[in-house]
Design an enzyme around this catalytic site. Structure first.
Site, mmCIF file in Angstrom:
data_model
loop_
_atom_site.group_PDB
_atom_site.id
_atom_site.type_symbol
_atom_site.label_atom_id
_atom_site.label_comp_id
_atom_site.label_asym_id
_atom_site.label_seq_id
_atom_site.Cartn_x
_atom_site.Cartn_y
_atom_site.Cartn_z
ATOM 1 N N GLN A 19 67.401 -0.028 60.828
ATOM 2 C CA GLN A 19 66.761 1.260 60.549
ATOM 3 C C GLN A 19 66.814 1.454 59.040
ATOM 4 O OE1 GLN A 19 69.563 2.921 63.188
ATOM 5 N NE2 GLN A 19 70.819 3.872 61.590
ATOM 6 N N GLU A 62 76.141 -1.671 70.834
ATOM 7 C CA GLU A 62 76.466 -0.250 70.956
ATOM 8 C C GLU A 62 75.308 0.400 71.713
ATOM 9 O OE1 GLU A 62 76.469 4.002 68.947
ATOM 10 O OE2 GLU A 62 74.977 2.425 68.741
ATOM 11 N N ASP A 68 74.000 -1.480 66.069
ATOM 12 C CA ASP A 68 73.782 -0.059 66.298
ATOM 13 C C ASP A 68 72.537 0.164 67.159
ATOM 14 O OD1 ASP A 68 74.714 2.693 65.382
ATOM 15 O OD2 ASP A 68 72.600 2.770 64.816
ATOM 16 N N ASN A 69 72.696 0.906 68.234
ATOM 17 C CA ASN A 69 71.567 1.316 69.083
ATOM 18 C C ASN A 69 70.596 0.176 69.427
ATOM 19 O OD1 ASN A 69 72.142 4.077 69.493
ATOM 20 N ND2 ASN A 69 71.365 4.575 67.460
ATOM 21 N N ASP A 129 67.470 11.664 58.100
ATOM 22 C CA ASP A 129 67.776 10.718 57.025
ATOM 23 C C ASP A 129 67.535 9.271 57.436
ATOM 24 O OD1 ASP A 129 69.822 10.953 58.892
ATOM 25 O OD2 ASP A 129 71.439 10.602 57.452
#
EC number: 2.4.99.16
Length: 694
Positions: free
Chosen positions: A346, A445, A416-417, A381
């Protein structure tokens, strides 16, 4: 010990059911049929749909299971033909589970990393069929001469096998002679039928007919750290951070964070997970407690990756240089700790990708780029990646980033994700990385629905976050721990994190210090991988109002902690975590996933389970059994009876055995029914070592 085609297999596997190696002459099934003569179905290890191969980690004890049956009442046998990555072939005899469902199983500890192949083979067990019939009929005086001659012919047949040892052939010839001897009455003949020595001969070298063989299958064995580890998470910027005279905080660095490594190692943690260490975006930077009004001194969320200083391949200047990071990795290794680095695909709005590759993001009708959301949470953000506009470009960049950090010494990535990215992408990326670096481990995760969570595990992730964080009652924990150790263990390895920067459950918020001890004890003993986020040992349990996360969250600000002071005051859980990790290292049963067994108690808050490892599959050559009895109600003193199936570790129900309480160093004599009293405010969990198990 079984013979193999190459070397002594003890260095490749351990099994109680090894038998001498020999070929199986299995005729092909007739045209127009799909089943073998003696059908083999429900084969495990396996993954749903058999799209992906099952997996294990080096040293894991894997139950190989099959359903096998034939018509009528004649007995059958089932064996496993196993080929190691080095080419060693071994045979393992499966035992019937005697559950009435024709299930067969053999447990094998797979020690060598790489791809193993295996197949199941079934056959008519002529000796077992005769033995059963002869024992019944001769005792009843029915067809005794016929049964005796059939046995003698069977022994004659076995005696012609050149692979059978000479001493064995001589004993079988003598046994055949006794069965044919008219001077030997039927009662004496029954001693031949029931001879344990003769039964052992035929178990190791069965006389087969109607042989059948299943298809060759594969299981991938990864390094031990892919399945076993004690994880600790901290933010490097908080370690060594200090408050200046003007009230602002100066960031910690990799050099100051090095000073924290000995304490992490002394607690017994062997993996240190770092949140993203890259430059943090300034556009829409979040302030304290996820507010939208960051001040000039607010550091922002590390997951808002990228700024003018660089992106995913860059170190945040406040933390130091790439050389400083490499020094940090080396210092951790010197303490016996591996570094796990966050991999978050991201970007912050000012990440270089936004200008260089706008097609990697989703542009809305008003011309703005969509930011990340997980309703009701909003991440202004962060821009999520759109994987469909330029999939090849994103794949190339993701692989480049991972190769960059692998070159710096990183071998573990916490992703992450991952469930917000295409499964196909992860299948490709993990395969590409592990083809070149088979030692690399990916932790997913993915707090998401069961299907995508399990899909990620099957597609390549070596470990997965799980629902453990929200399973708190006895009933919830029994169901969850049984499920992850049986139903999904062939492909998904849970990492039982007790907390994260995002997750401070109500159980921890309101359960007091007892809750922290209970959750840590269960996580550390119920599965071979578990994790703790820094601050857990300081009982940080105050949540941001209306949220399931800590107030003054470290995601958005520096955290100044007095580790030494808390320890000196007795306000730290660190000694308890240290003891848990000592127990884990001393007891190999706790390094296994599939050996969880739930037991019973008369109290709905007393969780009881065991972890047992047979000597035959233990790398130490010794059996190991741990019993855990936990009061999962952190607000009470509970006393009740617990009830154990002691047959799991070889103790006859009703017989006494000795247990050693490993936290309090007490010794008791137990049996299958025992009284316990667990005070949540002192010692809410018993961790018991059963002494003298087989």
């Amino acid at each position: 010990m079984a013979t193999t085609t190459r070397t002594d297999p003890a260095a490749r596997w351990r099994s109680a059911d090894a038998i001498p190696l020999r070929p199986l002459d299995a005729p092909a099934s007739p045209a127009g049929t799909r089943t073998s003569r003696i059908p083999l179905t429900a084969l495990h290890p396996a993954t749903p749909g058999d799209v992906f191969p099952p997996k294990a980690y080096a040293g894991e004890v894997v139950p190989f299971r099959a359903t096998a049956f034939r018509e009528g009442h004649d007995r059958i046998g089932v064996q496993l033909r196993l080929t190691s990555p080095s080419g060693d072939v071994s045979l393992h005899r499966l035992s019937p589970l005697d559950d009435g469902f024709d299930h067969w199983q053999s447990e094998v500890a797979l020690l060598e990393e790489g791809c193993w192949s295996f197949r199941f083979e079934s056959f008519a067990d002529d000796f077992a069929t005769w033995e059963h019939a002869a024992a019944v009929k001769i005792a009843a005086g029915v067809d005794a001469p016929l049964m005796r001659e059939m046995g003698a012919l069977l022994f004659d047949r076995a005696g012609t096998e050149k692979s059978r040892p000479i001493a064995e052939r001589r004993e079988l010839a003598a046994a055949a002679e006794r069965l044919r001897d008219p001077a030997v009455d039927d009662d004496a003949a029954l001693s031949v039928v029931g001879s344990p020595a003769i039964a052992a001969f035929f178990r190791r070298r069965p006389v087969m007919s109607l042989a059948s063989a299943g298809a060759d299958r594969v299981i991938r064995v990864e390094r031990t750290r892919a399945g076993v580890g004690a994880w600790y998470e901290f933010f490097p910027r908080s370690e060594g951070a200090r408050r200046l005279r003007d009230g602002s905080i100066k960031s910690g660095t990799f050099r100051t964070a090095i000073k924290r490594l000995p304490a992490v190692a002394q607690m017994g943690f062997d993996v240190l997970y770092l949140p993203p260490i890259h430059p943090i975006g300034r556009i829409n930077r979040k302030g304290p407690n996820n507010t939208l009004d960051a001040g000039p001194a607010d550091p922002g969320s590390p997951w808002a990756i990228g700024a003018a200083e660089g992106g995913h391949d860059t170190v945040h200047p406040d933390l130091g240089t790439l050389a400083d990071f490499r020094a940090f990795v080396r210092a951790a290794a010197a303490e016996g700790i591996e570094i796990a680095l966050d991999f978050a695909l991201q970007a912050a709005p000012d990440h270089p990708w936004v200008a260089q590759h706008p097609e990697w993001f989703t542009t809305l009708p008003d011309g703005t780029i969509a930011f990340a959301e997980n309703p009701p949470k909003k991440y202004q953000d962060i821009y999520p990646i759109n994987f469909d506009n330029d999939p090849e470009g994103i794949r190339t960049e993701a692989l480049r980033i991972l190769e960059h950090w692998i070159a710096q010494g990183v071998r573990i990535f916490r992703v992450d994700n991952p469930h917000t990215k295409p499964l196909q992408f992860w299948e490709w990326l993990i395969a590409a990385v592990t083809a070149a670096h088979p030692e690399v481990v990916f932790l997913a995760e993915a707090f998401t629905r069961p299907a995508p969570m399990q899909g990620l595990a099957m597609a390549g992730f070596q470990q997965s976050y799980s629902y453990f964080t929200w399973r708190n009652t006895k009933e919830e924990l029994e169901e969850f721990l049984t499920s992850v150790s049986t139903e999904t263990a062939d492909f998904m390895r849970p990492n039982l994190f007790v907390n994260t920067p995002d997750i401070l459950t109500e159980y921890l918020q309101y359960g007091g210090r007892a809750a922290y001890r209970i959750r840590a004890a269960v996580a550390a003993t119920a599965a071979p991988s578990y994790g703790v986020y820094a601050g857990y040992e300081l009982y940080e349990n105050v949540a941001r109002p209306g949220a399931e996360e800590n107030i003054d969250n470290e995601k958005y600000e520096y955290k100044l902690r007095d580790w030494a002071g808390a320890l000196a005051r007795g306000d730290s859980l660190a000694p308890y975590l240290t003891r848990l990790n000592e127990i884990r290292r001393a007891h190999p049963a706790l390094g296994q996933l599939r050996n969880f067994s739930a037991h019973w108690s008369d109290d709905d808050a007393i969780l009881v389970y065991s972890k047992h490892l047979d000597a035959a599959v233990s790398q130490t050559g010794r059996a190991d059994t741990i019993i855990v009895v936990a009061n999962v109600d952190p607000h009470s003193v509970r006393q009740t009876m617990v009830h154990l199936d002691t047959r799991i570790w070889g103790v006859t129900p009703g017989d006494p055995f000795e247990v050693h309480e490993l936290v309090t160093d007490q010794h008791w004599t137990w049996s299958d029914h025992n009284f316990v009293r667990l005070d949540a405010f002192s010692e809410p969990v018993h961790i018991l070592h059963v002494k003298g198990t087989r």
